[in-house]
Design an enzyme around this catalytic site. Structure first.
Site, mmCIF file in Angstrom:
data_model
loop_
_atom_site.group_PDB
_atom_site.id
_atom_site.type_symbol
_atom_site.label_atom_id
_atom_site.label_comp_id
_atom_site.label_asym_id
_atom_site.label_seq_id
_atom_site.Cartn_x
_atom_site.Cartn_y
_atom_site.Cartn_z
ATOM 1 C CG PHE A 30 -1.527 0.980 1.221
ATOM 2 C CD1 PHE A 30 -2.825 1.539 -0.003
ATOM 3 C CD2 PHE A 30 -2.054 1.866 2.612
ATOM 4 C CE1 PHE A 30 -4.003 1.899 0.221
ATOM 5 C CE2 PHE A 30 -3.733 2.716 2.233
ATOM 6 C CZ PHE A 30 -4.285 2.709 1.308
ATOM 7 C CB ALA A 31 1.820 3.901 -2.268
ATOM 8 C CB THR A 32 2.674 6.999 1.449
ATOM 9 O OG1 THR A 32 3.604 5.808 2.247
ATOM 10 C CG2 THR A 32 2.933 7.999 2.225
ATOM 11 C CG MET A 35 -2.267 5.571 4.443
ATOM 12 S SD MET A 35 -1.001 4.889 5.565
ATOM 13 C CE MET A 35 0.270 6.905 5.846
ATOM 14 C CG LEU A 38 -8.305 5.737 3.050
ATOM 15 C CD1 LEU A 38 -9.671 5.247 2.061
ATOM 16 C CD2 LEU A 38 -7.880 4.716 3.583
ATOM 17 C CD GLU A 40 -5.720 15.764 1.272
ATOM 18 O OE1 GLU A 40 -6.171 16.825 1.173
ATOM 19 O OE2 GLU A 40 -4.659 15.272 0.575
ATOM 20 N N GLY A 59 -7.434 20.216 1.173
ATOM 21 C CA GLY A 59 -6.329 19.656 2.183
ATOM 22 C C GLY A 59 -4.740 20.784 2.378
ATOM 23 C CG HIS A 66 2.861 4.393 5.620
ATOM 24 N ND1 HIS A 66 2.609 4.498 4.558
ATOM 25 C CD2 HIS A 66 2.748 2.972 6.160
ATOM 26 C CE1 HIS A 66 2.489 3.642 3.820
ATOM 27 N NE2 HIS A 66 2.283 2.572 4.665
ATOM 28 N NE ARG A 110 -10.346 18.640 3.785
ATOM 29 C CZ ARG A 110 -9.593 17.854 2.639
ATOM 30 N NH1 ARG A 110 -8.614 17.396 2.365
ATOM 31 N NH2 ARG A 110 -9.942 18.382 1.645
#
Length: 127
Positions: A30-32, A35, A38, A40, A59, A66, A110
């Site tokens: 799973f890529a940073t 993540m 997800l 956001e 954002g 991570h 945000r």
């Protein structure tokens, strides 16, 4: 809108959201950046029902660690909680889990903006 608003979104790790595919590394985990996206999404969707028509959030800051890899085929769950409101600035606590435990944690900020005005400002850069 008040502090304490929470949201949870789940996704699956697939070839499309791995570090190797997204360009953030060479491994099938799973890529940073996935993540971060997800986190956001989970945050903005949590507060959208509380905003007046014509407003949205963008954002502005992330401070995320991570801490553990997740392979293709596992599920990932993001939980956010609105922990601070300072005018139009919103601060969220974010925790991300896979099926074995915590994989990411930190904060995300945000800012509430007027959708049309913000888009026009961005588009004016092309002029």
């Amino acid at each position: 809108m008040e502090k304490g608003i929470k949201n949870i979104i789940e996704t699956s790790v697939s070839n499309e959201n791995t570090a190797a595919t997204m360009g953030s590394g060479t491994l099938a985990v799973f890529a940073t950046p996935a993540m971060i996206a997800l986190i956001e999404e989970t945050a903005w969707k949590s507060v959208m029902p509380y905003l007046d028509n014509g407003l949205c959030t963008v954002g502005t800051k992330l401070d995320i660690n991570h801490v553990s890899p997740t392979p293709v085929g596992m599920s990932v769950k993001c939980e956010t909680e609105l922990i601070e409101i300072d005018g139009r600035k919103l601060k969220f606590k974010a925790d991300v889990y896979d099926e074995t435990g915590l994989i990411g944690t930190g904060t995300h900020e945000r800012f509430i903006v007027t959708s049309d005005k913000f888009q026009q400002k961005a588009d004016s850069k092309k002029a």
